[in-house]
Scaffold this motif. Structure first.
Motif, mmCIF file in Angstrom:
data_model
loop_
_atom_site.group_PDB
_atom_site.id
_atom_site.type_symbol
_atom_site.label_atom_id
_atom_site.label_comp_id
_atom_site.label_asym_id
_atom_site.label_seq_id
_atom_site.Cartn_x
_atom_site.Cartn_y
_atom_site.Cartn_z
ATOM 1 N N VAL A 129 -29.976 7.171 -19.293
ATOM 2 C CA VAL A 129 -28.918 6.651 -20.166
ATOM 3 C C VAL A 129 -28.098 5.592 -19.434
ATOM 4 C CG1 VAL A 129 -28.769 8.749 -21.549
ATOM 5 C CG2 VAL A 129 -27.339 8.527 -19.534
ATOM 6 N N VAL A 130 -28.153 5.612 -18.104
ATOM 7 C CA VAL A 130 -27.637 4.532 -17.261
ATOM 8 C C VAL A 130 -28.737 4.211 -16.262
ATOM 9 C CG1 VAL A 130 -25.905 3.857 -15.537
ATOM 10 C CG2 VAL A 130 -25.218 5.242 -17.510
ATOM 11 N N GLU A 131 -29.058 2.930 -16.111
ATOM 12 C CA GLU A 131 -30.236 2.575 -15.324
ATOM 13 C C GLU A 131 -29.933 1.472 -14.310
ATOM 14 O OE1 GLU A 131 -34.918 1.291 -16.009
ATOM 15 O OE2 GLU A 131 -33.733 2.125 -17.647
ATOM 16 N N SER A 132 -29.983 1.848 -13.030
ATOM 17 C CA SER A 132 -29.879 0.900 -11.904
ATOM 18 C C SER A 132 -28.689 -0.048 -12.058
ATOM 19 C CB SER A 132 -31.178 0.100 -11.758
ATOM 20 O OG SER A 132 -32.253 0.954 -11.461
ATOM 21 N N VAL A 133 -27.515 0.543 -12.227
ATOM 22 C CA VAL A 133 -26.298 -0.243 -12.418
ATOM 23 C C VAL A 133 -25.701 -0.607 -11.063
ATOM 24 C CG1 VAL A 133 -23.900 -0.070 -13.196
ATOM 25 C CG2 VAL A 133 -25.765 0.617 -14.713
ATOM 26 N N ASN A 134 -25.331 -1.867 -10.909
ATOM 27 C CA ASN A 134 -24.709 -2.364 -9.686
ATOM 28 C C ASN A 134 -23.476 -3.192 -10.038
ATOM 29 O OD1 ASN A 134 -26.754 -1.909 -7.246
ATOM 30 N ND2 ASN A 134 -27.980 -2.509 -9.030
ATOM 31 N N PHE A 135 -22.348 -2.835 -9.459
ATOM 32 C CA PHE A 135 -21.152 -3.666 -9.560
ATOM 33 C C PHE A 135 -20.112 -3.160 -8.569
ATOM 34 C CE2 PHE A 135 -20.580 -0.570 -13.110
ATOM 35 C CZ PHE A 135 -19.416 0.059 -12.704
#
Length: 316
Positions: free
Chosen positions: A17-23
């Motif tokens: 539901v969340v995939e490889s998030v970067n920030f």
């Protein structure tokens, strides 16, 4: 301040539901997560304070992995504001605000002083409101208490999960103005979830637009409006905001001298003043050069807001 590195979340071990998030979120930044229902924005928010465990990747706060914090240590430095205000109905306003400082074993005089400071910050007279119960407050006032309660123990970070979406349009816009003023004063790191692009554009230093668990675009409101990165972003942002509210265009004409003490607005009054005034009265006189030139009603303001909302949703 807050770093997401290849963060993913799956509830069933199959679909992310969340995939490889970067920030990264800078200290003192107002960072908005936005997207349609099911895009992963609330899951992303809740992983920050470990209300939801991440499946892969790392989240760091102050360069320390969140898994390395004791859970109470982590959550004490993070305030949390929900859409459901969740004030304890049997407690007074002062008792509601005092919960976390008491858990941290602050002295009573320090807590009392902090409650006074926060109620003043929220525009609520401490002597009038500290002893009241939540049921004695309006929805907007209760949500103000929800916000300042999250600030009570002076946390580094405040998470806000669609905090104003259950309010009526006038109260919601007033709370947005209040939050902007508050943030200019306290400069907390705020992570704010919303589904409303107008709210995001108004509040955010940067906006992270999500779709299907992935980031579609991350940037300032100006960057996103000027150069949408994908067709989805272009469609989602629509017009990028409401048309300005011009009092002359929405008033009912009249011509007379105003009665002393009657509620009134200058014809060139700003948006915030209009909201403040029509939040507490149904109809006001519109005054130009000391003469009433018309009347402005709460009903006409709500009609304007409804038309703007219809236009916005038609483009999404």
């Amino acid at each position: 301040m807050i770093q997401f590195k290849d963060v993913s979340k799956s509830y069933d071990g199959k679909t992310n539901v969340v995939e490889s998030v970067n920030f990264e979120i800078a200290e003192g930044e107002f960072f908005v997560l936005i997207g349609p229902s099911g895009c992963g924005k609330t899951t992303t928010l809740k992983m920050i304070n470990r209300l939801i465990p991440l499946s892969d990747g790392t989240i760091r706060i102050h360069d320390k992995k969140i898994s390395d914090y004791a859970i109470h240590e982590l959550r004490w430095q993070i305030g949390y504001v929900l859409q459901q205000i969740a004030l304890f109905p049997h407690m007074t306003i002062e008792e509601n605000i005092s919960i976390v400082p008491e858990l941290k074993q602050w002295k009573k005089d320090r807590i009392h002083k902090r409650v006074t400071e926060l109620l003043n910050m929220a525009g609520l007279d401490p002597d009038t409101y500290r002893g009241r119960k939540p049921s004695e407050l309006s929805g907007g006032q209760q949500q103000r208490i929800g916000v300042v309660r999250a600030l009570a123990a002076d946390p580094d970070i405040v998470l806000m999960d669609e905090p104003f979406s259950a309010l009526d349009p006038i109260s919601r816009l007033k709370l947005q103005e209040d939050l902007l003023h508050l943030q200019r004063t306290i400069r907390k790191t705020i992570v704010f979830v919303t589904h409303d692009i107008q709210e995001a554009m108004k509040l955010g230093d940067r906006i992270c637009i999500m779709k299907d668990g992935k980031i579609e675009q991350l940037g300032t409101p100006e960057e996103i409006t000027a150069a949408p990165a994908t067709p989805f972003v272009q469609q989602f942002i629509g017009s990028g905001g409401t048309q300005p509210f011009v009092i002359r265009d929405h008033m009912t004409p009249a011509s007379e001298i105003p009665a002393p003490g009657a509620p009134s607005l200058a014809i060139d009054a700003g948006w915030s003043t209009v909201l403040d005034t029509l939040l507490v009265t149904d109809v006001v006189a519109v005054v130009d050069n000391e003469f009433i030139v018309g009347t402005l009603s709460r009903e006409s303001l709500l009609a304007f807001l409804a038309a703007q909302e219809k236009e916005r949703t038609a483009t999404v």
